[in-house]
Structures are given as structure tokens and as C-alpha cells.
Design a protein around this motif. Structure first.
Motif, mmCIF file in Angstrom:
data_model
loop_
_atom_site.group_PDB
_atom_site.id
_atom_site.type_symbol
_atom_site.label_atom_id
_atom_site.label_comp_id
_atom_site.label_asym_id
_atom_site.label_seq_id
_atom_site.Cartn_x
_atom_site.Cartn_y
_atom_site.Cartn_z
ATOM 1 N N TYR A 47 1.047 -1.388 -0.086
ATOM 2 C CA TYR A 47 0.329 -0.258 0.149
ATOM 3 C C TYR A 47 1.051 1.142 0.181
ATOM 4 O O TYR A 47 1.552 1.523 0.442
ATOM 5 N N VAL A 48 0.744 2.292 -0.536
ATOM 6 C CA VAL A 48 0.810 3.539 -0.395
ATOM 7 C C VAL A 48 0.891 4.495 0.933
ATOM 8 O O VAL A 48 -0.638 4.620 0.521
ATOM 9 N N ARG A 49 1.313 4.820 1.514
ATOM 10 C CA ARG A 49 0.727 5.224 2.649
ATOM 11 C C ARG A 49 0.647 6.340 3.030
ATOM 12 O O ARG A 49 0.809 7.229 3.928
ATOM 13 N N GLN A 50 0.682 7.351 1.661
ATOM 14 C CA GLN A 50 0.299 8.663 1.528
ATOM 15 C C GLN A 50 -1.413 8.657 0.690
ATOM 16 O O GLN A 50 -1.484 8.171 0.097
ATOM 17 N N LYS A 51 -1.812 9.758 1.250
ATOM 18 C CA LYS A 51 -2.743 9.831 0.603
ATOM 19 C C LYS A 51 -3.144 10.043 -0.425
ATOM 20 O O LYS A 51 -1.624 11.362 -0.239
ATOM 21 N N GLU A 52 -4.086 10.798 -1.544
ATOM 22 C CA GLU A 52 -3.818 11.295 -2.640
ATOM 23 C C GLU A 52 -3.944 13.430 -2.301
ATOM 24 O O GLU A 52 -4.478 13.110 -1.145
ATOM 25 N N HIS A 53 -3.095 14.308 -2.284
ATOM 26 C CA HIS A 53 -2.824 15.115 -2.378
ATOM 27 C C HIS A 53 -2.328 16.281 -3.033
ATOM 28 O O HIS A 53 -2.290 15.937 -4.195
ATOM 29 N N SER A 54 -1.422 17.489 -3.022
ATOM 30 C CA SER A 54 -1.227 18.610 -3.898
ATOM 31 C C SER A 54 -0.396 17.841 -5.335
ATOM 32 O O SER A 54 -0.524 18.750 -6.533
ATOM 33 N N GLU A 55 -0.499 17.389 -4.953
ATOM 34 C CA GLU A 55 1.256 17.053 -5.988
ATOM 35 C C GLU A 55 0.651 15.330 -6.886
ATOM 36 O O GLU A 55 1.987 14.884 -7.366
ATOM 37 N N ILE A 56 0.601 14.402 -5.780
ATOM 38 C CA ILE A 56 -0.487 13.011 -6.243
ATOM 39 C C ILE A 56 -1.764 12.934 -6.493
ATOM 40 O O ILE A 56 -2.299 12.678 -5.529
ATOM 41 N N GLU A 57 -1.494 12.346 -7.524
ATOM 42 C CA GLU A 57 -3.424 11.673 -8.100
ATOM 43 C C GLU A 57 -3.350 9.995 -8.327
ATOM 44 O O GLU A 57 -2.063 9.396 -8.859
ATOM 45 N N PHE A 58 -3.811 9.014 -7.596
ATOM 46 C CA PHE A 58 -4.080 7.358 -8.177
ATOM 47 C C PHE A 58 -4.807 7.362 -9.187
ATOM 48 O O PHE A 58 -5.828 7.838 -9.061
ATOM 49 N N LYS A 59 -4.780 6.785 -9.951
ATOM 50 C CA LYS A 59 -5.454 6.418 -10.884
ATOM 51 C C LYS A 59 -5.520 4.443 -11.041
ATOM 52 O O LYS A 59 -4.286 3.515 -10.932
ATOM 53 N N GLU A 60 -6.295 3.566 -11.209
ATOM 54 C CA GLU A 60 -6.277 2.332 -11.211
ATOM 55 C C GLU A 60 -5.402 1.497 -12.768
ATOM 56 O O GLU A 60 -4.775 0.647 -12.675
ATOM 57 N N SER A 61 -6.037 2.493 -13.511
ATOM 58 C CA SER A 61 -5.285 2.054 -15.599
ATOM 59 C C SER A 61 -5.433 2.959 -15.792
ATOM 60 O O SER A 61 -6.018 3.918 -14.889
ATOM 61 N N PHE A 62 -4.890 3.090 -17.180
ATOM 62 C CA PHE A 62 -4.300 4.328 -17.969
ATOM 63 C C PHE A 62 -5.526 4.105 -18.890
ATOM 64 O O PHE A 62 -5.821 3.289 -19.490
ATOM 65 N N HIS A 63 -5.956 5.386 -19.439
ATOM 66 C CA HIS A 63 -7.417 5.872 -20.662
ATOM 67 C C HIS A 63 -6.672 6.853 -21.311
ATOM 68 O O HIS A 63 -5.823 7.412 -20.847
ATOM 69 N N SER A 64 -6.944 6.050 -22.633
ATOM 70 C CA SER A 64 -6.827 7.003 -24.067
ATOM 71 C C SER A 64 -6.976 8.555 -23.697
ATOM 72 O O SER A 64 -8.073 9.266 -23.396
ATOM 73 N N PRO A 65 -5.777 9.228 -23.899
ATOM 74 C CA PRO A 65 -6.779 10.942 -23.606
ATOM 75 C C PRO A 65 -7.499 11.363 -24.561
ATOM 76 O O PRO A 65 -8.258 12.154 -24.374
ATOM 77 N N ARG A 66 -8.012 10.789 -25.585
ATOM 78 C CA ARG A 66 -9.012 11.269 -26.867
ATOM 79 C C ARG A 66 -10.654 10.866 -25.616
ATOM 80 O O ARG A 66 -11.292 11.198 -26.290
ATOM 81 N N HIS A 67 -10.261 10.158 -24.459
ATOM 82 C CA HIS A 67 -11.736 10.089 -23.932
ATOM 83 C C HIS A 67 -12.678 11.609 -24.049
ATOM 84 O O HIS A 67 -11.820 12.485 -23.897
ATOM 85 N N LYS A 68 -13.855 11.204 -23.902
ATOM 86 C CA LYS A 68 -15.310 11.997 -24.249
ATOM 87 C C LYS A 68 -14.819 13.136 -22.644
ATOM 88 O O LYS A 68 -14.884 14.314 -22.952
ATOM 89 N N ASP A 69 -14.815 12.755 -21.305
ATOM 90 C CA ASP A 69 -14.802 13.337 -20.742
ATOM 91 C C ASP A 69 -13.885 14.162 -19.913
ATOM 92 O O ASP A 69 -13.787 15.076 -20.013
ATOM 93 N N LYS A 70 -12.640 14.302 -20.860
ATOM 94 C CA LYS A 70 -11.375 15.483 -20.845
ATOM 95 C C LYS A 70 -10.956 15.218 -19.144
ATOM 96 O O LYS A 70 -10.281 16.012 -19.315
ATOM 97 N N LYS A 71 -10.759 14.348 -18.716
ATOM 98 C CA LYS A 71 -10.623 14.595 -17.334
ATOM 99 C C LYS A 71 -9.421 14.865 -16.718
ATOM 100 O O LYS A 71 -8.789 15.932 -15.816
ATOM 101 N N LEU A 72 -8.785 14.012 -17.466
ATOM 102 C CA LEU A 72 -7.090 13.786 -18.051
ATOM 103 C C LEU A 72 -6.923 14.871 -17.777
ATOM 104 O O LEU A 72 -5.820 15.453 -16.971
ATOM 105 N N HIS A 73 -6.991 16.005 -18.878
ATOM 106 C CA HIS A 73 -7.025 16.590 -20.220
ATOM 107 C C HIS A 73 -7.128 18.348 -18.233
ATOM 108 O O HIS A 73 -5.573 19.018 -17.846
#
Length: 434
Positions: A21-47
Motif C-alpha cells: 500500500y502507498v502510505r500517503q493519501k492523494e494530495h496536491s502533488e499526487i493523484e492515484f489511478k487504477e488504470s490508464f485510458h486514452s487522452p481522447r476519452h470524451k470526458d477530458k478529465k485527464l486534461h
């Protein structure tokens, strides 16, 4: 050429892994994602996430990690086979100026973990130039906050603008320093539009530090490229040694920036009228964690007067300021970071740093590692009133602020706590006991 982040990257400098386990929570410099999706996805959240990190202090999106911090690894080769040019083009379509990033894979506990590192933008703010959907609207400015990416607050946008102004002012100061060294009568101005050199001696003078970056074309070897203006060199090039410093002194603060808010504390110089305005300014900042007790001490305001002032001010941090006063009235150890009684390696290093600080040792914070820096900052938060040599500790705090404050959001938070601790025990006690 900029050093690759991937080459220098050691994940142990950013988080601790224990029992998978990563013993830090998500904070101002880190974001966790379980899987990688194409940046062309329509929701554009990655952008949106990427732009928010670029506008803050940069950061990591880590793939192959659940929201609870569990390492699960990448389940396919999508990230490994991904072409960075696709993401670069997507970001260029939606944001300006350009965002720099690196995408790579590291192995942790025999699992493949993906890392998308977003560089801190050198030309903030990064602004949306095109509407995608409800997540991105034209003119949006996103900013990274602890555990979330959202539209920027007024205070953080103001800080970005102030930093740009400071950078511009620093550049002007360097230019003025060079002019002072050379002498106004010896300066020429080059109009790069028509090529005219304006000046009494018709010489183009180039500072030594700039000279190292310039390539010249000798007379007779001139080649024009793409219609761009080119300088033809005739005669000798003589570097200039620019060391002279012009000191600008301003007695009154007309525009109070967060640089002045901290530096007035380090310098321990503030008249009573300015001190009152400094305290009021904090009520409109994006955080109340400034050396407020120093401002109060210099303004000669007592607890009753401060209470009355808070009733009339409309700043968005008035309630937070009231909470600070309530919590710190009987807790002068509020800002203490770390436990030095555990016997751990970290506790021993913090204790060693405390000893150096109480002995007024000289410390070079320009070349210190992030990990070592944080031991010293934690040590400062453990200092007692009778262990503090004020001129020395103010020099130490200023040195840390000048060299390290913008390293990362976590480091910035640590430094604020160290400053507030010293402020609380030196000036806060006096305020509450009066």
C-alpha cells in the motif's frame, strides 16, 4: 537541455510503500489511478488534472494504484505502447501555453506502475482555449488542491500574477544593475525591428552570462534563415563583468504581496500602520498561515481590538482566523511536525538538526535534498523559546523560503508551519498573556 525527470526519479522520495500500500493519501502533488485510458476519452478529465498540476507545483498521476493506495499494477500494455505525441496534441488543442510532461513505467514490488509527471509551468497560468464539455470551458484555469483538481481560487490566481510581476521586476533589476555597471553614457539600444543601434558610441554590449549562450556569424558567412533577422559580427566581442548592485528602498507598502508578508517577518521591520494592513491582508489571502502575531505586535493592537477588527472585515478567511486564535491560545505546540521520541531514523535526524540549529550552525539550503530539508524544517517546529537565537533563526527561515518555498506543495506547507511556530512562540505568547 532540461534534465529528464524520469532519469532522476526515485519513487521513495515521493511516497512510502508498506504491505503493498502507498502510505500517503492523494494530495496536491499526487493523484492515484487504477488504470490508464486514452487522452481522447470524451470526458477530458485527464486534461483537467494535467493543467491543474502545471498551474500549481507540478506533480504525479500514478497508474496501477487504487484510490485507497493499494498497488495493483498495470493490467495491460496501453501505457507502455502509448505514443506521447497523441497526448501532446490533445493538450495543445485545449490549453495554452504548452504543457510539458513525461510518461514512464517503474517496477515496485514486482508490479509495473505507470507515472505521468507534469512539469510546473514556467509561463503560468495555463488557460483553456477551447470548450470540451462540462469539465472544460473556454478560459478555465485549473489548479491542484489537496486531493482534487478544480477551477482556481482568487487567492491562488493572485499569487500566480504576483509571481509573474516579481519575475518581471527581477529581470528589470538585473537590467538596471548592468546599466549601472556599464554607465548610461556607454549604453546603446538595439532596435531589432529595423536593426538600428541607438547610442553615442555605437557599440553593442552583451553581459558575460548572455555571451555564453550566443552564437555569432562572422562577416562573409551570413546566411538568412526563414526571413528571421540575424546579427552580423564585425570587430571584437568584449564580455562585461556585472557585479554592481542597486539597492531600492521603499518605506511604505502600497501593494502587499505574499513575498512582503513573509519578508517583513524575516527582516523584523514593519511600522505600525503597515503592520495593521498586513494583518488585514491575510484575511483576504487563500490561507491564514502567515506570521500574524508579528504583525499584531508591530501594530500594537490588543485582543479586544483584534476581535473588533474581525467583526468589520469581509475577507473570506475571517472565520479561519478566529479558529486560529481559539486553537492557539492554549496550544503553543500546534505547529510541531514529527515525533522525536520514537527512536526511528527520522526522529534521530530531526534531533540532530535541532542540535545544529541550537548551536547556530551554518547550513547550505541551496544544495540540500528535499528529504534533508524537511528534517530541518521539522526541527524548527520543535524549538523552544529559550533555544531560539532570533537573528539566526530569521536568517535560516529566509534562506529556506528563498531557496525552497516553491519546490512543492508539501514543502510549502512544512515551511509555513515552521514560520508560524516561531511566530507563535516568540510573539503569540506575548499577545495571549498581555
Amino acid at each position: 537541455m532540461k534534465k529528464s525527470f524520469e532519469i532522476e526519479f526515485d519513487w521513495k522520495d515521493y511516497f512510502v510503500v508498506s504491505e503493498n500500500y502507498v502510505r500517503q493519501k492523494e494530495h496536491s502533488e499526487i493523484e492515484f489511478k487504477e488504470s490508464f485510458h486514452s487522452p481522447r476519452h470524451k470526458d477530458k478529465k485527464l486534461h483537467k488534472w494535467i493543467a491543474s498540476f502545471a498551474n500549481a507545483n507540478g506533480g504525479l498521476i500514478i497508474y496501477g494504484v487504487k484510490n485507497n493506495g493499494e498497488l495493483v499494477g498495470l493490467k495491460n500494455d496501453k501505457l507502455q505502447d502509448f505514443d506521447n505525441k497523441d497526448l501532446s496534441q490533445e493538450l495543445l488543442d485545449y490549453f495554452a501555453p504548452e504543457i510539458e510532461f513525461e510518461l514512464f513505467i517503474k517496477e515496485i514490488n514486482e508490479l509495473k506502475i505507470g507515472f505521468l509527471y507534469i512539469h510546473k509551468s514556467k509561463n503560468k497560468p495555463v488557460v483553456a482555449i477551447k470548450t470540451a464539455n462540462n469539465n472544460i470551458q473556454e478560459s478555465d484555469i485549473f489548479y491542484r488542491y489537496p486531493g482534487q483538481s478544480r477551477r482556481i481560487s482568487y487567492g491562488d490566481l493572485r499569487n500566480i500574477i504576483e509571481e509573474k510581476h516579481k519575475e518581471l521586476n527581477d529581470n528589470w533589476l538585473k537590467l538596471i544593475n548592468n546599466v549601472a555597471t556599464i554607465g548610461v553614457e556607454n549604453i546603446g539600444l538595439l532596435n531589432i525591428i529595423n536593426g538600428e543601434l541607438i547610442g553615442s558610441k555605437n557599440k553593442l554590449l552583451i553581459p558575460e552570462e548572455l555571451l555564453k549562450k550566443v552564437s555569432f556569424i562572422n562577416e562573409g558567412k551570413f546566411v538568412e534563415k526563414d526571413g528571421a533577422p540575424t546579427l552580423k559580427l564585425i570587430g571584437d566581442v568584449q564580455p562585461l563583468d556585472s557585479n554592481k548592485i542597486i539597492q531600492l528602498v521603499e518605506n511604505k507598502y502600497h501593494i502587499i504581496t505574499h513575498f512582503e508578508l513573509f519578508n517583513s517577518f524575516f527582516e523584523q521591520e514593519l511600522d505600525s500602520d503597515s503592520a495593521r494592513e498586513f494583518f488585514r491582508r491575510v484575511l483576504y489571502e487563500n490561507t491564514v498561515y502567515y506570521p500574524i502575531y508579528f504583525y499584531i505586535s508591530k501594530s500594537n493592537l490588543n485582543q479586544t481590538q483584534i476581535s473588533e477588527l474581525l467583526k468589520t472585515e469581509q475577507g473570506n478567511k475571517v472565520d479561519d482566523m478566529r479558529k486560529r486564535f481559539k486553537l492557539e491560545k492554549s496550544n503553543f505546540s500546534k505547529f510541531k511536525i514529527g515525533n522525536i521520541t520514537t527512536g526511528s531514523d527520522a526522529a534521530k535526524k530531526i534531533t540532530k538538526a535541532i542540535k545544529e540549529l541550537t548551536e547556530n550552525k551554518q547550513i547550505n539550503f541551496k544544495s540540500i535534498s528535499t528529504r534533508e530539508l524537511r528534517y530541518y524544517i521539522q526541527a524548527i517546529t520543535h524549538l523552544k523559546e529559550d533555544e531560539i537565537n532570533m537573528p539566526y533563526i530569521m536568517r535560516i527561515l529566509k534562506d529556506i523560503y528563498d531557496n525552497c518555498f516553491n519546490q512543492s506543495g508539501t514543502t510549502k506547507s512544512f515551511i509555513r508551519k515552521a514560520i508560524c511556530h516561531i511566530d507563535l512562540i516568540l510573539f503569540g505568547k506575548e499577545f495571549y498573556e498581555s
